[in-house]
Scaffold this motif. Structure first.
Motif, short mmCIF file in Angstrom:
data_model
loop_
_atom_site.label_atom_id
_atom_site.label_comp_id
_atom_site.label_asym_id
_atom_site.label_seq_id
_atom_site.Cartn_x
_atom_site.Cartn_y
_atom_site.Cartn_z
N ASN A 1 40.42 45.70 34.65
CA ASN A 1 41.07 46.31 35.80
C ASN A 1 40.64 47.75 36.04
O ASN A 1 41.23 48.43 36.88
N GLY B 1 39.47 50.95 37.44
CA GLY B 1 39.13 51.41 38.78
C GLY B 1 39.78 50.62 39.90
O GLY B 1 39.56 50.93 41.07
N ALA B 2 40.57 49.64 39.60
CA ALA B 2 41.20 48.81 40.64
C ALA B 2 42.53 49.43 41.06
O ALA B 2 43.28 49.95 40.24
N LYS B 3 42.80 49.40 42.36
CA LYS B 3 44.09 49.89 42.84
C LYS B 3 45.21 48.95 42.42
O LYS B 3 46.29 49.38 42.07
N ARG B 4 44.95 47.65 42.50
CA ARG B 4 45.91 46.64 42.06
C ARG B 4 45.25 45.83 40.96
O ARG B 4 44.16 45.29 41.15
#
Length: 86
Positions: A33, A35-38
């Motif tokens: 995950n 760097g993922a916003k969600r």
């Protein structure tokens, strides 16, 4: 004082000859995950896949050492890619 042997640090950590990484569930979720916003893979979803590893084909990527569960990152990604094709 004894001589200290030094490791060869010239090899790149990202080279194709680097050994595959065994990670805890939390560390694998963090890595997937990054760097993922969600988050795509929560620890709960990874635990679900691992709990059913004998049914879904993920068993070769999972090691249980007592209460500790380790997942091979490269094998998990390969398994995930194979599920995509199915």
């Amino acid at each position: 004082m004894p001589a200290v042997a030094h490791r060869d640090t010239t090899a790149s950590a990202n080279s194709s000859t680097a050994p595959s990484q065994w990670r805890s569930i939390g560390a694998l979720a963090e890595r997937l995950n990054a760097g993922a916003k969600r988050p795509t893979f929560t620890e709960y979803s990874l635990r679900h896949y691992i709990r059913n590893a004998h049914r879904n084909g993920l068993a070769p990527a999972v090691k249980r050492l007592g209460r500790k569960i380790l997942v091979n990152e490269d094998a998990f990604i390969a398994w995930l890619n194979s599920r995509e094709a199915a």
